[in-house]
Design a protein around this motif. Structure first.
Motif, PDB file in Angstrom:
ATOM      1  N   LEU A   8      -3.878 -11.715   1.956  1.00  0.00           N
ATOM      2  CA  LEU A   8      -2.959 -11.265   2.936  1.00  0.00           C
ATOM      3  C   LEU A   8      -2.218 -10.103   2.235  1.00  0.00           C
ATOM      4  O   LEU A   8      -1.829  -9.860   1.087  1.00  0.00           O
ATOM      5  CB  LEU A   8      -1.928 -12.409   3.234  1.00  0.00           C
ATOM      6  CG  LEU A   8      -2.408 -13.861   3.551  1.00  0.00           C
ATOM      7  CD1 LEU A   8      -1.374 -14.718   3.447  1.00  0.00           C
ATOM      8  CD2 LEU A   8      -3.327 -13.476   4.848  1.00  0.00           C
ATOM      9  N   VAL A   9      -1.918  -9.087   3.067  1.00  0.00           N
ATOM     10  CA  VAL A   9      -1.407  -7.916   2.531  1.00  0.00           C
ATOM     11  C   VAL A   9       0.312  -7.429   3.235  1.00  0.00           C
ATOM     12  O   VAL A   9      -0.031  -7.600   4.345  1.00  0.00           O
ATOM     13  CB  VAL A   9      -2.213  -6.650   2.558  1.00  0.00           C
ATOM     14  CG1 VAL A   9      -1.639  -5.228   1.939  1.00  0.00           C
ATOM     15  CG2 VAL A   9      -3.535  -6.756   2.153  1.00  0.00           C
ATOM     16  N   ASP A  10       1.101  -7.321   2.527  1.00  0.00           N
ATOM     17  CA  ASP A  10       2.683  -7.483   2.953  1.00  0.00           C
ATOM     18  C   ASP A  10       2.575  -6.134   3.858  1.00  0.00           C
ATOM     19  O   ASP A  10       2.176  -5.100   3.455  1.00  0.00           O
ATOM     20  CB  ASP A  10       3.570  -7.226   1.737  1.00  0.00           C
ATOM     21  CG  ASP A  10       5.030  -7.368   2.190  1.00  0.00           C
ATOM     22  OD1 ASP A  10       5.266  -7.245   3.224  1.00  0.00           O
ATOM     23  OD2 ASP A  10       5.635  -7.364   1.305  1.00  0.00           O
ATOM     24  N   THR A  11       3.033  -6.334   5.026  1.00  0.00           N
ATOM     25  CA  THR A  11       3.148  -5.184   5.913  1.00  0.00           C
ATOM     26  C   THR A  11       4.187  -4.044   5.385  1.00  0.00           C
ATOM     27  O   THR A  11       4.152  -2.736   5.873  1.00  0.00           O
ATOM     28  CB  THR A  11       3.430  -5.514   7.311  1.00  0.00           C
ATOM     29  OG1 THR A  11       4.456  -6.324   7.358  1.00  0.00           O
ATOM     30  CG2 THR A  11       2.141  -6.365   7.964  1.00  0.00           C
ATOM     31  N   ALA A  12       5.170  -4.367   4.595  1.00  0.00           N
ATOM     32  CA  ALA A  12       6.287  -3.547   3.958  1.00  0.00           C
ATOM     33  C   ALA A  12       5.659  -2.438   3.354  1.00  0.00           C
ATOM     34  O   ALA A  12       6.144  -1.532   3.052  1.00  0.00           O
ATOM     35  CB  ALA A  12       7.316  -4.315   3.283  1.00  0.00           C
ATOM     36  N   LEU A  13       4.110  -2.661   2.570  1.00  0.00           N
ATOM     37  CA  LEU A  13       3.700  -1.587   1.799  1.00  0.00           C
ATOM     38  C   LEU A  13       3.444  -0.346   2.770  1.00  0.00           C
ATOM     39  O   LEU A  13       3.078   0.498   2.126  1.00  0.00           O
ATOM     40  CB  LEU A  13       2.440  -2.308   1.276  1.00  0.00           C
ATOM     41  CG  LEU A  13       2.813  -3.360  -0.049  1.00  0.00           C
ATOM     42  CD1 LEU A  13       1.568  -3.952  -0.316  1.00  0.00           C
ATOM     43  CD2 LEU A  13       3.481  -2.575  -1.079  1.00  0.00           C
ATOM     44  N   GLU A  14       3.068  -0.617   3.980  1.00  0.00           N
ATOM     45  CA  GLU A  14       2.618   0.635   4.993  1.00  0.00           C
ATOM     46  C   GLU A  14       3.791   1.654   4.849  1.00  0.00           C
ATOM     47  O   GLU A  14       3.117   2.762   5.069  1.00  0.00           O
ATOM     48  CB  GLU A  14       2.635  -0.013   6.315  1.00  0.00           C
ATOM     49  CG  GLU A  14       1.997   1.061   7.080  1.00  0.00           C
ATOM     50  CD  GLU A  14       1.814   0.417   8.423  1.00  0.00           C
ATOM     51  OE1 GLU A  14       0.944   0.909   8.991  1.00  0.00           O
ATOM     52  OE2 GLU A  14       2.097  -0.720   8.755  1.00  0.00           O
ATOM     53  N   GLN A  15       5.085   1.286   4.338  1.00  0.00           N
ATOM     54  CA  GLN A  15       6.025   2.607   4.490  1.00  0.00           C
ATOM     55  C   GLN A  15       5.817   3.604   3.308  1.00  0.00           C
ATOM     56  O   GLN A  15       6.287   4.547   3.551  1.00  0.00           O
ATOM     57  CB  GLN A  15       7.403   1.974   4.531  1.00  0.00           C
ATOM     58  CG  GLN A  15       7.979   1.315   3.110  1.00  0.00           C
ATOM     59  CD  GLN A  15       9.029   0.627   3.197  1.00  0.00           C
ATOM     60  OE1 GLN A  15      10.382   1.583   3.480  1.00  0.00           O
ATOM     61  NE2 GLN A  15       9.145  -0.690   3.115  1.00  0.00           N
ATOM     62  N   TYR A  16       5.013   3.146   2.416  1.00  0.00           N
ATOM     63  CA  TYR A  16       4.974   3.996   1.129  1.00  0.00           C
ATOM     64  C   TYR A  16       3.565   4.780   1.306  1.00  0.00           C
ATOM     65  O   TYR A  16       2.582   4.174   1.740  1.00  0.00           O
ATOM     66  CB  TYR A  16       4.737   3.213  -0.088  1.00  0.00           C
ATOM     67  CG  TYR A  16       6.187   2.556  -0.379  1.00  0.00           C
ATOM     68  CD1 TYR A  16       7.297   2.990  -0.715  1.00  0.00           C
ATOM     69  CD2 TYR A  16       6.210   0.992  -0.008  1.00  0.00           C
ATOM     70  CE1 TYR A  16       8.423   2.119  -1.025  1.00  0.00           C
ATOM     71  CE2 TYR A  16       7.214   0.451  -0.334  1.00  0.00           C
ATOM     72  CZ  TYR A  16       8.474   0.952  -0.563  1.00  0.00           C
ATOM     73  OH  TYR A  16       9.746   0.418  -0.684  1.00  0.00           O
ATOM     74  N   ASP A  17       3.709   6.104   1.139  1.00  0.00           N
ATOM     75  CA  ASP A  17       2.370   6.841   1.043  1.00  0.00           C
ATOM     76  C   ASP A  17       1.297   6.584  -0.074  1.00  0.00           C
ATOM     77  O   ASP A  17       0.289   6.458   0.064  1.00  0.00           O
ATOM     78  CB  ASP A  17       2.791   8.287   0.968  1.00  0.00           C
ATOM     79  CG  ASP A  17       3.444   8.959   2.155  1.00  0.00           C
ATOM     80  OD1 ASP A  17       3.298   8.365   3.334  1.00  0.00           O
ATOM     81  OD2 ASP A  17       4.337   9.860   2.019  1.00  0.00           O
ATOM     82  N   GLU A  18       2.040   6.024  -1.115  1.00  0.00           N
ATOM     83  CA  GLU A  18       1.374   5.470  -2.372  1.00  0.00           C
ATOM     84  C   GLU A  18       1.841   4.259  -2.823  1.00  0.00           C
ATOM     85  O   GLU A  18       3.066   4.172  -2.952  1.00  0.00           O
ATOM     86  CB  GLU A  18       1.295   6.698  -3.406  1.00  0.00           C
ATOM     87  CG  GLU A  18       0.441   6.333  -4.519  1.00  0.00           C
ATOM     88  CD  GLU A  18       0.653   7.373  -5.698  1.00  0.00           C
ATOM     89  OE1 GLU A  18      -0.489   8.064  -5.758  1.00  0.00           O
ATOM     90  OE2 GLU A  18       1.837   8.008  -6.120  1.00  0.00           O
ATOM     91  N   VAL A  19       0.945   3.506  -2.896  1.00  0.00           N
ATOM     92  CA  VAL A  19       1.432   2.071  -3.633  1.00  0.00           C
ATOM     93  C   VAL A  19       0.535   1.863  -4.925  1.00  0.00           C
ATOM     94  O   VAL A  19      -0.559   2.459  -5.255  1.00  0.00           O
ATOM     95  CB  VAL A  19       1.116   0.751  -2.869  1.00  0.00           C
ATOM     96  CG1 VAL A  19       2.151   1.093  -1.672  1.00  0.00           C
ATOM     97  CG2 VAL A  19      -0.124   0.701  -2.289  1.00  0.00           C
ATOM     98  N   TRP A  20       1.264   1.062  -5.886  1.00  0.00           N
ATOM     99  CA  TRP A  20       0.332   0.697  -6.994  1.00  0.00           C
ATOM    100  C   TRP A  20       0.100  -0.627  -7.283  1.00  0.00           C
ATOM    101  O   TRP A  20       0.889  -1.566  -6.542  1.00  0.00           O
ATOM    102  CB  TRP A  20       1.395   1.264  -8.168  1.00  0.00           C
ATOM    103  CG  TRP A  20       1.672   2.881  -8.115  1.00  0.00           C
ATOM    104  CD1 TRP A  20       2.684   3.231  -7.304  1.00  0.00           C
ATOM    105  CD2 TRP A  20       0.992   3.776  -9.043  1.00  0.00           C
ATOM    106  NE1 TRP A  20       2.555   4.539  -7.821  1.00  0.00           N
ATOM    107  CE2 TRP A  20       1.642   4.969  -8.501  1.00  0.00           C
ATOM    108  CE3 TRP A  20       0.007   3.654  -9.933  1.00  0.00           C
ATOM    109  CZ2 TRP A  20       1.066   6.008  -9.178  1.00  0.00           C
ATOM    110  CZ3 TRP A  20      -0.699   4.817 -10.422  1.00  0.00           C
ATOM    111  CH2 TRP A  20      -0.142   6.043 -10.042  1.00  0.00           C
ATOM    112  N   ALA A  21      -1.185  -0.957  -7.792  1.00  0.00           N
ATOM    113  CA  ALA A  21      -1.669  -2.243  -7.854  1.00  0.00           C
ATOM    114  C   ALA A  21      -2.064  -2.418  -9.460  1.00  0.00           C
ATOM    115  O   ALA A  21      -2.576  -1.470  -9.835  1.00  0.00           O
ATOM    116  CB  ALA A  21      -2.881  -2.451  -6.983  1.00  0.00           C
TER     117      ALA A  21
END
Length: 156
Positions: free
Chosen positions: A115-128
Motif C-alpha cells: 500500500l502506498v500513502d497518497t500523501a507522498l504524491e505531493q512531493y516531486d521527489e521522495v526517498w526510500a
C-alpha cells in the motif's frame, strides 16, 4: 557497503524495472524518517517509510509518508483483514530479507502486498530505503506505485 547483498538486490530490482534513481550509500545509518530527512535536507514527509505489518499472518508493506502514522484499524477494515499489527523484526526479515530501518520497497524474496500513502504524491521527489539503514534512493510517488504494484491509500 555498496556491495551488501541487500543493496545489490534492490539495485537489481530498480534496474529491471527501469527506475531512474540510484542508491546512495550514506556515512551514517538513517533508520528513521527524521534521520533521513535531516541527512538529505528535505521534508520528513518526503521520506517513504517502508513499514511491514503482519496482516493475519501475511506480510503487508505500507509505504507511508514520514510525517504520518498508520491507522491500522482503518486499513485492516479496508483490506478485509482481522488484525493488522506491526511485525516483529524476525517476521520482517523472513518476508523481506532486510532488517527494520533499511527495508526497501523492492528486492524481497517474493512479492509483498503493498500500500502506498497518497500523501507522498505531493512531493516531486521522495526517498526510500535501499535495503540497509545506510542506503537510500530517490524516486517518485508514481514510480513507487509502479515498482511495487502498490495500491494507493490514505493511511491515517
Amino acid at each position: 557497503m555498496s556491495t551488501h547483498p541487500n543493496v545489490q538486490r534492490v539495485a537489481d530490482a530498480l534496474a529491471a524495472a527501469g527506475a531512474t534513481g540510484e542508491i546512495r550509500i550514506l556515512d551514517e545509518a538513517v533508520p528513521t524518517a527524521a534521520a533521513a530527512a535531516a541527512e538529505l535536507g528535505c521534508e520528513v514527509g518526503a521520506i517513504a517509510n517502508s513499514l511491514i505489518f503482519d496482516g493475519d499472518g501475511e506480510p503487508v508493506l505500507i509505504l507511508t509518508s514520514g510525517a504520518h502514522r498508520v491507522d491500522t484499524q482503518k486499513l485492516a477494515a479496508e483490506l478485509g483483514i482481522g488484525k493488522l499489527r506491526r511485525a516483529t523484526p524476525e517476521f520482517v526479515k523472513q518476508h523481506t530479507g532486510q532488517s527494520i530501518g533499511g527495508v526497501a520497497p523492492v528486492g524481497h524474496p517474493a512479492p509483498v502486498r503493498t500500500l502506498v500513502d497518497t500523501a507522498l504524491e505531493q512531493y516531486d521527489e521522495v526517498w526510500a530505503a535501499g535495503g540497509i539503514p545506510h542506503s537510500i534512493f530517490p524516486t517518485t510517488y508514481q514510480e513507487l506505485l509502479d515498482l511495487t504494484y502498490g495500491t494507493p491509500v490514505v493511511v491515517r
